[in-house]
Structure formats: C-alpha cells, structure tokens
Write a protein that holds these residues in place. Structure first.
Motif, PDB file in Angstrom:
ATOM      1  N   ALA A   1      18.621 -14.063  18.726  1.00  0.00           N
ATOM      2  CA  ALA A   1      18.830 -13.901  17.285  1.00  0.00           C
ATOM      3  C   ALA A   1      18.517 -15.203  16.549  1.00  0.00           C
ATOM      4  O   ALA A   1      17.881 -15.198  15.478  1.00  0.00           O
ATOM      5  N   ALA A   2      18.945 -16.334  17.126  1.00  0.00           N
ATOM      6  CA  ALA A   2      18.669 -17.625  16.498  1.00  0.00           C
ATOM      7  C   ALA A   2      17.166 -17.902  16.461  1.00  0.00           C
ATOM      8  O   ALA A   2      16.639 -18.379  15.451  1.00  0.00           O
ATOM      9  N   ALA A   3      16.474 -17.590  17.562  1.00  0.00           N
ATOM     10  CA  ALA A   3      15.024 -17.803  17.602  1.00  0.00           C
ATOM     11  C   ALA A   3      14.324 -16.949  16.551  1.00  0.00           C
ATOM     12  O   ALA A   3      13.380 -17.407  15.892  1.00  0.00           O
ATOM     13  N   ALA A   4      14.799 -15.716  16.379  1.00  0.00           N
ATOM     14  CA  ALA A   4      14.197 -14.840  15.375  1.00  0.00           C
ATOM     15  C   ALA A   4      14.400 -15.393  13.967  1.00  0.00           C
ATOM     16  O   ALA A   4      13.490 -15.349  13.121  1.00  0.00           O
ATOM     17  N   GLU A   5      15.593 -15.939  13.696  1.00  0.00           N
ATOM     18  CA  GLU A   5      15.860 -16.527  12.384  1.00  0.00           C
ATOM     19  C   GLU A   5      14.981 -17.757  12.133  1.00  0.00           C
ATOM     20  O   GLU A   5      14.437 -17.944  11.038  1.00  0.00           O
ATOM     21  N   LEU A   6      14.846 -18.584  13.146  1.00  0.00           N
ATOM     22  CA  LEU A   6      14.114 -19.839  12.992  1.00  0.00           C
ATOM     23  C   LEU A   6      12.605 -19.642  12.987  1.00  0.00           C
ATOM     24  O   LEU A   6      11.863 -20.541  12.582  1.00  0.00           O
ATOM     25  N   ARG A   7      12.161 -18.484  13.423  1.00  0.00           N
ATOM     26  CA  ARG A   7      10.723 -18.238  13.504  1.00  0.00           C
ATOM     27  C   ARG A   7      10.050 -18.275  12.134  1.00  0.00           C
ATOM     28  O   ARG A   7       8.834 -18.441  12.045  1.00  0.00           O
ATOM     29  N   GLN A   8      10.840 -18.145  11.066  1.00  0.00           N
ATOM     30  CA  GLN A   8      10.265 -18.257   9.730  1.00  0.00           C
ATOM     31  C   GLN A   8       9.758 -19.679   9.454  1.00  0.00           C
ATOM     32  O   GLN A   8       8.944 -19.891   8.560  1.00  0.00           O
ATOM     33  N   LEU A   9      10.233 -20.637  10.257  1.00  0.00           N
ATOM     34  CA  LEU A   9       9.818 -22.027  10.090  1.00  0.00           C
ATOM     35  C   LEU A   9       8.670 -22.416  11.016  1.00  0.00           C
ATOM     36  O   LEU A   9       8.036 -23.453  10.810  1.00  0.00           O
ATOM     37  N   GLY A  10       8.437 -21.615  12.075  1.00  0.00           N
ATOM     38  CA  GLY A  10       7.384 -21.967  13.013  1.00  0.00           C
ATOM     39  C   GLY A  10       7.544 -21.256  14.336  1.00  0.00           C
ATOM     40  O   GLY A  10       8.299 -20.284  14.463  1.00  0.00           O
ATOM     41  N   ASP A  11       6.854 -21.758  15.345  1.00  0.00           N
ATOM     42  CA  ASP A  11       6.814 -21.147  16.671  1.00  0.00           C
ATOM     43  C   ASP A  11       8.103 -21.462  17.422  1.00  0.00           C
ATOM     44  O   ASP A  11       8.317 -22.598  17.860  1.00  0.00           O
ATOM     45  N   CYS A  12       8.972 -20.458  17.555  1.00  0.00           N
ATOM     46  CA  CYS A  12      10.275 -20.646  18.184  1.00  0.00           C
ATOM     47  C   CYS A  12      10.532 -19.519  19.162  1.00  0.00           C
ATOM     48  O   CYS A  12      10.284 -18.349  18.855  1.00  0.00           O
ATOM     49  N   ARG A  13      11.039 -19.855  20.341  1.00  0.00           N
ATOM     50  CA  ARG A  13      11.350 -18.844  21.337  1.00  0.00           C
ATOM     51  C   ARG A  13      12.712 -19.134  21.949  1.00  0.00           C
ATOM     52  O   ARG A  13      13.143 -20.285  22.036  1.00  0.00           O
ATOM     53  N   GLY A  14      13.404 -18.078  22.363  1.00  0.00           N
ATOM     54  CA  GLY A  14      14.697 -18.216  23.006  1.00  0.00           C
ATOM     55  C   GLY A  14      14.561 -18.100  24.516  1.00  0.00           C
ATOM     56  O   GLY A  14      13.843 -17.228  25.010  1.00  0.00           O
ATOM     57  N   VAL A  15      15.257 -18.948  25.233  1.00  0.00           N
ATOM     58  CA  VAL A  15      15.265 -18.935  26.700  1.00  0.00           C
ATOM     59  C   VAL A  15      16.715 -18.964  27.159  1.00  0.00           C
ATOM     60  O   VAL A  15      17.466 -19.878  26.796  1.00  0.00           O
ATOM     61  N   VAL A  16      17.119 -17.960  27.909  1.00  0.00           N
ATOM     62  CA  VAL A  16      18.485 -17.927  28.420  1.00  0.00           C
ATOM     63  C   VAL A  16      18.625 -18.973  29.524  1.00  0.00           C
ATOM     64  O   VAL A  16      17.859 -18.975  30.499  1.00  0.00           O
ATOM     65  N   CYS A  17      19.576 -19.879  29.359  1.00  0.00           N
ATOM     66  CA  CYS A  17      19.745 -20.978  30.311  1.00  0.00           C
ATOM     67  C   CYS A  17      21.200 -21.408  30.362  1.00  0.00           C
ATOM     68  O   CYS A  17      21.824 -21.643  29.328  1.00  0.00           O
ATOM     69  N   ASP A  18      21.734 -21.493  31.565  1.00  0.00           N
ATOM     70  CA  ASP A  18      23.075 -22.027  31.804  1.00  0.00           C
ATOM     71  C   ASP A  18      22.894 -23.463  32.292  1.00  0.00           C
ATOM     72  O   ASP A  18      22.524 -23.689  33.445  1.00  0.00           O
ATOM     73  N   VAL A  19      23.127 -24.434  31.420  1.00  0.00           N
ATOM     74  CA  VAL A  19      22.846 -25.819  31.781  1.00  0.00           C
ATOM     75  C   VAL A  19      23.751 -26.333  32.891  1.00  0.00           C
ATOM     76  O   VAL A  19      23.459 -27.368  33.500  1.00  0.00           O
ATOM     77  N   SER A  20      24.827 -25.641  33.174  1.00  0.00           N
ATOM     78  CA  SER A  20      25.733 -26.069  34.241  1.00  0.00           C
ATOM     79  C   SER A  20      25.225 -25.701  35.626  1.00  0.00           C
ATOM     80  O   SER A  20      25.796 -26.125  36.628  1.00  0.00           O
ATOM     81  N   ARG A  21      24.152 -24.906  35.693  1.00  0.00           N
ATOM     82  CA  ARG A  21      23.582 -24.479  36.971  1.00  0.00           C
ATOM     83  C   ARG A  21      22.153 -25.008  37.080  1.00  0.00           C
ATOM     84  O   ARG A  21      21.297 -24.670  36.261  1.00  0.00           O
ATOM     85  N   PHE A  22      21.906 -25.833  38.099  1.00  0.00           N
ATOM     86  CA  PHE A  22      20.600 -26.457  38.231  1.00  0.00           C
ATOM     87  C   PHE A  22      19.488 -25.424  38.395  1.00  0.00           C
ATOM     88  O   PHE A  22      18.393 -25.587  37.842  1.00  0.00           O
ATOM     89  N   GLU A  23      19.770 -24.344  39.122  1.00  0.00           N
ATOM     90  CA  GLU A  23      18.754 -23.309  39.325  1.00  0.00           C
ATOM     91  C   GLU A  23      18.342 -22.670  38.004  1.00  0.00           C
ATOM     92  O   GLU A  23      17.170 -22.356  37.784  1.00  0.00           O
ATOM     93  N   SER A  24      19.300 -22.473  37.105  1.00  0.00           N
ATOM     94  CA  SER A  24      19.010 -21.898  35.797  1.00  0.00           C
ATOM     95  C   SER A  24      18.164 -22.852  34.959  1.00  0.00           C
ATOM     96  O   SER A  24      17.227 -22.432  34.263  1.00  0.00           O
ATOM     97  N   VAL A  25      18.471 -24.135  35.031  1.00  0.00           N
ATOM     98  CA  VAL A  25      17.709 -25.136  34.284  1.00  0.00           C
ATOM     99  C   VAL A  25      16.288 -25.230  34.839  1.00  0.00           C
ATOM    100  O   VAL A  25      15.307 -25.317  34.075  1.00  0.00           O
ATOM    101  N   GLN A  26      16.154 -25.193  36.144  1.00  0.00           N
ATOM    102  CA  GLN A  26      14.820 -25.205  36.751  1.00  0.00           C
ATOM    103  C   GLN A  26      13.990 -24.003  36.292  1.00  0.00           C
ATOM    104  O   GLN A  26      12.798 -24.140  35.995  1.00  0.00           O
ATOM    105  N   GLN A  27      14.628 -22.842  36.218  1.00  0.00           N
ATOM    106  CA  GLN A  27      13.912 -21.645  35.789  1.00  0.00           C
ATOM    107  C   GLN A  27      13.501 -21.748  34.327  1.00  0.00           C
ATOM    108  O   GLN A  27      12.385 -21.372  33.950  1.00  0.00           O
ATOM    109  N   ALA A  28      14.394 -22.263  33.485  1.00  0.00           N
ATOM    110  CA  ALA A  28      14.066 -22.437  32.061  1.00  0.00           C
ATOM    111  C   ALA A  28      12.895 -23.398  31.888  1.00  0.00           C
ATOM    112  O   ALA A  28      12.001 -23.172  31.064  1.00  0.00           O
ATOM    113  N   GLN A  29      12.903 -24.473  32.685  1.00  0.00           N
ATOM    114  CA  GLN A  29      11.804 -25.430  32.613  1.00  0.00           C
ATOM    115  C   GLN A  29      10.493 -24.797  33.061  1.00  0.00           C
ATOM    116  O   GLN A  29       9.449 -24.986  32.422  1.00  0.00           O
ATOM    117  N   ALA A  30      10.552 -24.014  34.148  1.00  0.00           N
ATOM    118  CA  ALA A  30       9.343 -23.347  34.641  1.00  0.00           C
ATOM    119  C   ALA A  30       8.810 -22.341  33.628  1.00  0.00           C
ATOM    120  O   ALA A  30       7.592 -22.257  33.392  1.00  0.00           O
TER     121      ALA A  30
END
Length: 253
Positions: free
Chosen positions: A50-79
């Motif tokens: 929802a936040a990415a959709a709101e901000l898209r009026q300003l430019g290229d914005c995408r949402g990525v689900v990421c749990d920063v407390s889990r290294f595997e999740s952060v690695q996936q978000a980076q990939a």
C-alpha cells in the motif's frame, strides 16, 4: 513534504527498510522526489504494498516483504532487488522497534533479545548484503537510523538504548572498512519523532522524552529525510563513519 533541496540522485537505486511508515516512508518520498528508484523493505505485506502504491505518484517505487531480523529474508530481498535493478546504490536502514519500557532488572529477556535482533542484527544483516556490490562498483551510500538514546541511554529503555549504541558502533566500524572506496557509511541519532513507534511506548515515557528536548517539540520526519537526502547524495563525498545529531539540542556530546 518539502522537496526544495535537490540532489543529483536521478536513477540511483535505493533501499529503505521500514519504509512503509514513519521515518522510512518520509525518506522514501524524499528520495523519489529527487529521482531515485526506491524499494521499500518492510515486514508487513499489505502495508508495504500500500505504501509503495501511494509513493508511486512520486516515481519508481516497489514494495518488498522483508523481515530484517532474519538473515535469509534479507538475503532474499537483496537478491530480488538486485535482480530487478541490477544493483543497490543507497541503503537507508530505518526498520526498528522500541520494545517495552521496563528497568533492566525487570526487562523480559525475550523482549530484550527481540529488540536487539531487529534493531542491531537487522542493521548488520542489511548492511552486510549490500557491501559487496557497492565495493565492486566503487560507489555506495549507507545511512543507519540510530537514536539519541544510543548516545545518552534512556532509563526504562535499556534494550532500545543498547541496540542503538550498537548501530552507532557498527556504522563507525563499517565506515572505516570502506574508507578506501567511494562508499560513505554514516548514521543519524534522532530525538523522538511522533511516528507509529510511539504506540509501543507509555505516555509517561513519551513525556519524558519531550522534556529532554530543548526545542520543546518532537522531531518532524521531513527534517530527518532532508538530512538523509544529503548523506546519500554524491555531494557527501568525504564524510564517513560519522554520527549526525537530530536531537533538538538534547545531545551533550
């Protein structure tokens, strides 16, 4: 949202953790207004999209689900982000929690560990996954959101204070490690801003924080985003491993 100051950020690829709300959301908006492409890494699927959709009026914005407390999740978000854009030029690490207010003696061990895992380990994980690409391209900008509590220590907030002190130390260390490259790593130490993190705090503690700010008001999120926009710009070509106060006069060192 003020966008008067413009920086040469056109086409740069930025990640903002915790970007679905609060400080992260304001930073994302400022970067988009300056021409960045922005990926919001946030835990809540519905909220980040929802936040990415709101901000898209300003430019290229995408949402990525990421749990920063889990290294595997952060690695996936980076990939995922690298796969989409071919690299990450900017990281603003804003994800964090306050945790309960309690004395060290009474602080629940599980809550202390959770605060440290999200605030400190999450900073370590997110910084870790972007460094190799930044070094290889000999360009990058990292800003970690710490807190004035990490410098001064807030009573009844030992976990939060300790985690943010750790963020400061990690930032200084990484800044020195990358000083031979055009990669700037800095952090900011804001005083309290009225964001959803206040929902985790007691009214008594919120008033305590206000009483410590000589300007006698809370920080505005746009004031944070204004400082961050310069820190992640090419103009910030010398400063690294530094701590920038946004404390309204509270900081004593």
């Amino acid at each position: 949202m003020s966008t008067n100051n413009q920086y040469a950020l056109q086409g740069q690829r930025a990640v903002v953790t915790g970007g679905a709300q609060g400080i992260g959301y304001a930073v994302a908006g400022r970067l988009l207004a300056n021409g960045c492409r922005v990926a919001l890494w946030d835990l809540n699927d519905d909220r980040v999209n929802a936040a990415a959709a709101e901000l898209r009026q300003l430019g290229d914005c995408r949402g990525v689900v990421c749990d920063v407390s889990r290294f595997e999740s952060v690695q996936q978000a980076q990939a995922d982000t690298d796969g989409e854009w071919g690299g990450i030029d900017i990281l603003v690490n804003s994800a964090g929690i306050a945790g309960p207010n309690a004395s060290v003696e009474d602080y629940p061990v599980a809550d202390f560990e959770r605060v440290m895992q999200i605030n400190l380990m999450g900073t370590f994980f997110t910084n870790k996954v972007v460094v190799a690409g930044m070094r290889a391209r000999n360009y990058g900008r990292i800003v970690n959101i710490a807190s004035i509590a990490g410098k001064e220590g807030n009573p009844q907030a030992g976990a939060y204070s300790a985690s943010k002190a750790g963020v400061i130390g990690l930032t200084k260390s990484l800044g020195k490690e990358l000083a031979g490259h055009n990669v700037a790593v800095n952090c900011i130490t804001p005083a309290a801003a009225r964001t959803p993190i206040f929902e985790q705090m007691s009214d008594e503690f919120i008033q305590y924080m206000l009483s410590k700010i000589p300007r006698n008001r809370f920080l505005e999120v746009d004031e944070v985003s204004a400082m961050v926009a310069w820190l992640v710009s090419p103009e910030n070509s010398f400063t690294t491993g530094a701590v920038f106060d946004l404390s309204g006069g509270r900081a004593t060192y």
